[in-house]
Design a protein around this motif. Structure first.
Motif: not given
Lengths: 581, 105
Positions: A26, A28-29, A32, A36, A39, A43, A49, A61, A192-193, A196-197, A201, B1, B19, B23, B26-27, B30
């Motif tokens: 949990l 680690i997720y 991440f 992100i 980061l 921007q 944006d 994506v 959006i990132y 997708v992650l 999972v 930017m 991305i 992904i 992470l995978l 795990y």
């Protein structure tokens, strides 16, 4: 509240025994996701944006994000709950109630959205119908988002409760605080990132759950045999659907609540397949925004179509586990037979919403269990954050900027947005208590969609294809459609006018809202003045030049990268699935 | 930017922020954790019906994670030096933008 806080938070018997490795997975997720977010946030330069994160992403994506944004409360808990209750007919939410509408969105409607660059549904209303329709829609959209955020928060809270055993009201506040810090720490700027992650999972945890469950039951035939035996031995008072209805998708009486198979098919195709589903998928900007972040009209159109492919297999990861829970988990089996087993994630007795959590408890070893918990927490958190951010956009730009404090700089409205975020999170704690009152959250959600999305879809589709439709018809149709649906629901729930089991009432409310909206819109148009054609460019099909709604490069792509062939492949596959089950 | 409008033809690879790399990473992490759990942890075979579920899930996750990183390595995404925020207003629907036209793809 006589208990002191430490006493409330003391360790107690919990539904799920998570180990150190589960908490490691949990954390680690979240490292991440927040990394992100941090980061991405550095921007962020202006509000466009902030909400759409630029138009630079490839279609696969945005397609996965599109599905993932919807893979929250509705899908995972609601679908497994309904699967446990009535079995296979639940697939209509996907194969009838989602795929056709997603393909329609991609092929027909997306060019308007992408071309006119609206940031929200109310913004489209403003430009097509003017202020009254815009205000009505903005308010109803904002209210709907708060109510749906409550559903996500309730489910998030119930998982925290299952893990830690804290009282529900404490976990709701803790869960709300988690979502708020996720949004403020920048989690949403990389939405959006994250989505997708989160998709990967969730698949990585639900797929083993399904496979291990099937293994324990002796494969698909073992599951069918167990469900047949359970249905045969169920007490008549429990009104369990016969095994034949639980194991075949059509005619789906267990879902629609109609006794007649013909009425049932009509109810599912028109109520769920047309009104509810088109209303949901074509006007839900939490999802449509994902497509707006893609790099061309072609990619925007392909977004929902690419999303349709994983979407058609999601039932095997949500509904099938629900069905397995009904025969593998003793509490759900008792509940289905009319019993009232104690415990459950809310602490006030087991409900069908607990099916998936209880199956995880009984089937997954620590490790995979942590992955599953991570997937669920991520889905509900992202789902609620998406609702809150949609509320925030509509509140700050469509209501505050348009009607309350006008003509201030971007920074001012971003500040209003932040306050709206905090307020919405607090309100969601209360709307979560409403959601907690429903034993199956799916019934609640479909009712809400009937009130809010069905009339919206009617107004949208008329406004897009009928250039004569007038500004007054826009708001009058919306108001009367929503009021008709609410009136019908109240008459059934409280007036005792009629009753329908299953989700039949939601289907009938949605259909009524649609028909009333169309009738009122047509009638009002006959007596009021339409907008001049010059103001409808980009908003109405016949007034929009072909060049504005097509991608100049589309014909240069191979067939598997073009919108319409992809949509046809998806359509053939979903028809095959309907026949197979 | 930055939103300063340069000619913007220079490009660089998305690299770690692609991305697919995120992904994949992470995978793969795990996958390693589950693999170790499957080898050394409690396998809970009474729950899984006799299968070492963590081990198998770990292997599959490692493979899928590796494939994502391989894909990112083989077909890198090129990021233009100058990224538009809200360009694409060539059709002139009256939105005020600061970006101008989009780079052709």
């Amino acid at each position: 509240m006589a208990n002191s806080l430490p006493a409330l938070l003391a360790p107690r018997e919990t539904l799920i025994q998570a180990g150190a490795v589960d908490y490691l997975i949990l954390s680690i997720y979240f490292a991440f996701v927040l990394g992100i977010g941090f980061l991405a946030r550095r921007q962020v330069s202006d509000s466009i944006d902030f909400f759409l994160s630029g138009r630079s992403l490839p279609a696969w994506v945005t397609g996965l994000a599109f599905i993932s944004a919807n893979l929250g409360a509705v899908e995972i808990m609601g679908m497994s709950a309904t699967g446990a209750q009535i079995g296979i007919p639940t697939v209509h939410y996907f194969w009838v109630g989602a795929i056709p509408a997603m393909l329609f969105l991609g092929v027909v409607m997306m060019p308007f959205y992408y071309g006119s660059k609206v940031r929200s549904v109310p913004e489209f209303m403003l430009r097509r119908f003017g202020k009254p329709a815009h205000l009505v829609n903005a308010i109803s959209f904002a209210v709907a988002q708060l109510l749906i955020a409550g559903v996500n928060l309730y489910l998030l809270g119930s998982i925290v409760h299952a893990l830690l055993g804290w009282p529900m009201w404490v976990t709701l506040i803790v869960a709300a605080a988690i979502v708020l810090s996720y949004i403020t720490l920048g989690g949403l700027s990389a939405a959006i990132y994250n989505e997708v992650l989160q998709f990967f999972v969730i698949v990585a945890s639900l797929l083993p759950l399904t496979l291990i469950g099937l293994h324990r039951l002796g494969g698909w035939s073992g599951l069918e045999a167990k469900i047949t035996a359970a249905a045969a031995s169920a007490p008549p008072a429990a009104k369990v659907a016969p095994a034949a209805e639980q194991l075949h998708s059509w005619p789906g009486q267990a879902l629609s609540g109609f006794d007649s198979p013909i009425l049932s098919v009509v109810g599912i195709v028109f109520g769920l397949g047309f009104v509810l589903s088109f209303g949901y998928w074509t006007t839900n900007f939490v999802e449509v925004q994902r497509a707006m972040a893609s790099d061309s009209i072609s990619a925007a159109r392909k977004t929902p179509i690419i999303g349709a492919f994983p979407k058609m297999f999601v039932p095997f990861l949500t509904i099938v586990p629900g069905m397995m829970a009904a025969v593998l988990v003793s509490e759900i089996g008792q509940l289905k037979n009319g019993g009232t087993p104690a415990g459950g994630s809310s602490g006030n007795g087991v409900t069908f919403n607990d099916s998936l959590l209880l199956l995880m408890r009984d089937v997954l070893p620590n490790g995979l269990l942590g992955l599953a918990i991570t997937g669920l927490l991520a889905a509900f958190m992202a789902g609620m954050a998406a609702n809150i951010s949609a509320f925030n956009t509509v509140f700050s730009y469509d209501i505050w900027q348009e009607y309350v404090v006008k003509n201030r700089d971007d920074g001012y409205y971003l500040g209003v947005g932040r306050l709206a975020t905090v307020a919405a999170t607090l309100i969601a704690i209360f709307t979560a208590s409403i959601a907690g009152g429903f034993s199956n959250v799916m019934d609640y959600l479909q009712t809400l969609f009937g009130f809010f999305n069905a009339p919206l879809f009617a107004t949208f589709i008329l406004g897009m294809f009928w250039k004569r439709m007038t500004p007054h018809a826009g708001w009058a149709g919306l108001v009367s459609g929503t009021l008709a649906a609410i009136g019908l629901w109240v008459a059934s729930k409280f007036g005792g006018a009629f009753t329908l089991p299953g989700q039949g009432l939601a289907f009938v409310c949605a259909s009524t809202a649609f028909i009333v909206d169309v009738a009122v819109s047509v009638a009002v148009t006959m007596f009021t003045r339409p907008k001049p054609a010059s103001e409808l460019v980009g908003l109405v099909y016949s007034e929009t030049p072909v060049a504005d709604r097509t991608d100049p490069l589309e014909h240069t792509y191979p067939w598997y990268r073009r919108t319409v062939p992809l949509a046809l492949v998806a359509l053939v596959m979903v028809i095959a699935l309907n026949i197979a089950f | 930017m930055s939103s300063t409008n340069t000619t913007g033809t220079a490009k660089h690879k998305a690299g770690a922020f692609d991305i697919r790399n995120i992904i994949g990473l992470l995978l793969a992490i795990y996958g390693v954790i589950l693999l170790l759990m499957g080898l050394f942890g409690d396998q809970a075979r009474d729950r899984t019906g006799g299968v070492n579920a963590n081990l198998w899930a770990g292997i599959v996750l490692l493979v899928v994670g590796g494939l994502f990183m391989l894909w990112a390595r083989l077909k890198p995404i090129l990021v233009p030096e100058h990224v538009e925020h809200d360009g694409d207003d060539a059709d002139g629907h009256g939105h005020q933008t600061h970006g101008g036209g989009r780079p052709a793809h």
